[in-house]
Design an enzyme around this catalytic site. Sequence first.
Site, PDB file in Angstrom:
ATOM      1  N   ASN A   1      -5.672   0.216  12.071  1.00  0.00           N
ATOM      2  CA  ASN A   1      -5.843   1.390  10.988  1.00  0.00           C
ATOM      3  C   ASN A   1      -6.640   1.143  10.774  1.00  0.00           C
ATOM      4  O   ASN A   1      -6.913   2.753  10.518  1.00  0.00           O
ATOM      5  CB  ASN A   1      -4.133   0.969  10.386  1.00  0.00           C
ATOM      6  CG  ASN A   1      -2.455   1.685  10.842  1.00  0.00           C
ATOM      7  OD1 ASN A   1      -2.878   2.577  11.495  1.00  0.00           O
ATOM      8  ND2 ASN A   1      -2.329   0.289  11.389  1.00  0.00           N
TER       9      ASN A   1
ATOM     10  N   VAL B   1       1.533  -9.747  -0.682  1.00  0.00           N
ATOM     11  CA  VAL B   1       1.588  -9.560  -1.967  1.00  0.00           C
ATOM     12  C   VAL B   1       0.876  -8.872  -2.775  1.00  0.00           C
ATOM     13  O   VAL B   1       0.813  -9.659  -3.084  1.00  0.00           O
ATOM     14  CB  VAL B   1       3.206 -10.295  -1.964  1.00  0.00           C
ATOM     15  CG1 VAL B   1       3.838  -9.527  -3.035  1.00  0.00           C
ATOM     16  CG2 VAL B   1       4.250 -10.162  -1.732  1.00  0.00           C
TER      17      VAL B   1
ATOM     18  N   ASN C   1       0.318   2.268   1.421  1.00  0.00           N
ATOM     19  CA  ASN C   1       0.591   1.148   2.974  1.00  0.00           C
ATOM     20  C   ASN C   1       1.377   2.415   3.268  1.00  0.00           C
ATOM     21  O   ASN C   1       1.872   2.996   3.597  1.00  0.00           O
ATOM     22  CB  ASN C   1       1.404   0.374   2.173  1.00  0.00           C
ATOM     23  CG  ASN C   1       2.256  -1.027   3.041  1.00  0.00           C
ATOM     24  OD1 ASN C   1       1.322  -1.249   3.802  1.00  0.00           O
ATOM     25  ND2 ASN C   1       3.380  -1.179   3.972  1.00  0.00           N
TER      26      ASN C   1
ATOM     27  N   HIS D   1       3.251   1.938   7.068  1.00  0.00           N
ATOM     28  CA  HIS D   1       5.288   0.896   7.755  1.00  0.00           C
ATOM     29  C   HIS D   1       5.322   1.243   8.825  1.00  0.00           C
ATOM     30  O   HIS D   1       5.967   2.272   9.160  1.00  0.00           O
ATOM     31  CB  HIS D   1       5.902   0.738   6.323  1.00  0.00           C
ATOM     32  CG  HIS D   1       7.434  -0.575   6.127  1.00  0.00           C
ATOM     33  ND1 HIS D   1       7.100  -1.598   6.369  1.00  0.00           N
ATOM     34  CD2 HIS D   1       8.271   0.220   7.510  1.00  0.00           C
ATOM     35  CE1 HIS D   1       8.295  -1.628   7.513  1.00  0.00           C
ATOM     36  NE2 HIS D   1       8.899  -1.051   7.607  1.00  0.00           N
TER      37      HIS D   1
ATOM     38  N   ASP E   1       4.880   0.719  -4.969  1.00  0.00           N
ATOM     39  CA  ASP E   1       5.212  -0.142  -6.138  1.00  0.00           C
ATOM     40  C   ASP E   1       5.476  -1.154  -6.332  1.00  0.00           C
ATOM     41  O   ASP E   1       5.543  -2.236  -5.715  1.00  0.00           O
ATOM     42  CB  ASP E   1       6.682   1.469  -6.998  1.00  0.00           C
ATOM     43  CG  ASP E   1       7.731   1.015  -5.179  1.00  0.00           C
ATOM     44  OD1 ASP E   1       7.682   0.035  -5.023  1.00  0.00           O
ATOM     45  OD2 ASP E   1       8.290   1.949  -5.836  1.00  0.00           O
ATOM     46  N   GLU E   2       6.095  -1.744  -7.658  1.00  0.00           N
ATOM     47  CA  GLU E   2       6.368  -3.192  -7.388  1.00  0.00           C
ATOM     48  C   GLU E   2       7.321  -4.354  -6.596  1.00  0.00           C
ATOM     49  O   GLU E   2       7.549  -4.941  -6.501  1.00  0.00           O
ATOM     50  CB  GLU E   2       6.252  -3.690  -8.334  1.00  0.00           C
ATOM     51  CG  GLU E   2       5.241  -3.306 -10.089  1.00  0.00           C
ATOM     52  CD  GLU E   2       5.218  -4.192 -11.128  1.00  0.00           C
ATOM     53  OE1 GLU E   2       5.875  -4.688 -11.212  1.00  0.00           O
ATOM     54  OE2 GLU E   2       4.909  -3.574 -11.765  1.00  0.00           O
ATOM     55  N   GLY E   3       8.402  -3.035  -5.689  1.00  0.00           N
ATOM     56  CA  GLY E   3       8.944  -3.537  -5.245  1.00  0.00           C
ATOM     57  C   GLY E   3       8.458  -3.481  -3.884  1.00  0.00           C
ATOM     58  O   GLY E   3       7.190  -3.410  -2.907  1.00  0.00           O
TER      59      GLY E   3
ATOM     60  N   ASP F   1       8.485  -1.994  -0.278  1.00  0.00           N
ATOM     61  CA  ASP F   1       8.970  -0.935   1.245  1.00  0.00           C
ATOM     62  C   ASP F   1       9.365   0.092  -0.227  1.00  0.00           C
ATOM     63  O   ASP F   1       9.818   1.240   0.002  1.00  0.00           O
ATOM     64  CB  ASP F   1       9.153  -1.142   2.375  1.00  0.00           C
ATOM     65  CG  ASP F   1       8.745  -1.858   3.108  1.00  0.00           C
ATOM     66  OD1 ASP F   1       7.236  -1.542   3.053  1.00  0.00           O
ATOM     67  OD2 ASP F   1       8.654  -2.684   3.886  1.00  0.00           O
TER      68      ASP F   1
HETATM   69  C1  GRF Z   1       0.599  -2.384  11.273  1.00  0.00           C
HETATM   70  O1  GRF Z   1       1.659  -2.621  12.504  1.00  0.00           O
HETATM   71  C2  GRF Z   1       0.960  -1.389  10.365  1.00  0.00           C
HETATM   72  O2  GRF Z   1       2.094  -0.564  10.255  1.00  0.00           O
HETATM   73  C3  GRF Z   1       1.738  -2.861   9.745  1.00  0.00           C
HETATM   74  O3  GRF Z   1       0.278  -3.726  10.123  1.00  0.00           O
HETATM   75  C4  GRF Z   1       0.185  -3.396  11.811  1.00  0.00           C
HETATM   76  C5  GRF Z   1      -1.282  -3.716  11.857  1.00  0.00           C
HETATM   77  O4  GRF Z   1      -2.188  -3.500  13.051  1.00  0.00           O
HETATM   78  N1  GRF Z   1       1.745  -2.888   8.866  1.00  0.00           N
HETATM   79  P1  GRF Z   1      -4.010  -3.522  12.623  1.00  0.00           P
HETATM   80  O5  GRF Z   1      -3.942  -4.660  11.817  1.00  0.00           O
HETATM   81  O6  GRF Z   1      -4.271  -2.449  11.618  1.00  0.00           O
HETATM   82  O7  GRF Z   1      -3.308  -3.438  13.349  1.00  0.00           O
END
Ligand code: GRF
Length: 208
Positions: free
Chosen positions: A14, A93, A108, A110, A147-149, A151
């Site tokens: 990413n 965290v 983030n 997810h 936020d603090e939760g 996801d």
């Molecule tokens: C991805 O699947 C992302 O959604 C998750 O962790 C993985 C990270 O992959 N939170 P990378 O390190 O970006 O290859």
Amino acid sequence: MLKLAVLVSGGGTNLQAIMDAIDSGRITNARIVTVISNNEGAYALKRAEAYGCEALLVSPKDYPCREAFNEALLAALNDRHIDLVVLAGYLVVVPPCVIRQYENRIINIHPSLIPSFCGTGCYGLHVHEKALERGVKISGATVHFVDEGTDTGPIIMQKAVAVRQGDTPDLLQRRIMEEAEWVILPETINLIANGRVHVDGRLVSIKD
Ligand code: GRF
């Protein structure tokens, strides 16, 4: 110019997608100031070095207590005058002190369509195992403010990805990365960098 800190724990695909989007002009008005990892062996740090930006290790293991680590992470962001913190596969965290100071300035990615398959313990391959066990026909990815939760923050962007017969967690993970994560994370950063994301409580709108 929006100053980004990208926080990573693993491979950093990413992160790579963000770097490529900056280089190709799909993200404008933003630059990566630092890449911070808790994990010395994270390949993402190598990507940062190859890209020519700072690769910083801030690991809980190097501090006497959690509080000291939390303060060090906060100081690393503050010292660099970071505008937006991007969690790109960051498995730590985020400390409450960071979340409070960077309200609506931490995003983030997810790998599911929140609120499905998210929350405590639902990360990495577990997400895709759970999706396949449940038999969903569509999964995808979500970019949200933190936020603090776990996801639970305001959702900025989602993209659906078809589940195929015979999928394994690995196959599904890869398809969701390619078709959704590497697309919507850079797209979201570009929108934020160009002042187009508006947050009102839990609702996010995108200005034309
Ligand atoms: C991805 O699947 C992302 O959604 C998750 O962790 C993985 C990270 O992959 N939170 P990378 O390190 O970006 O290859």
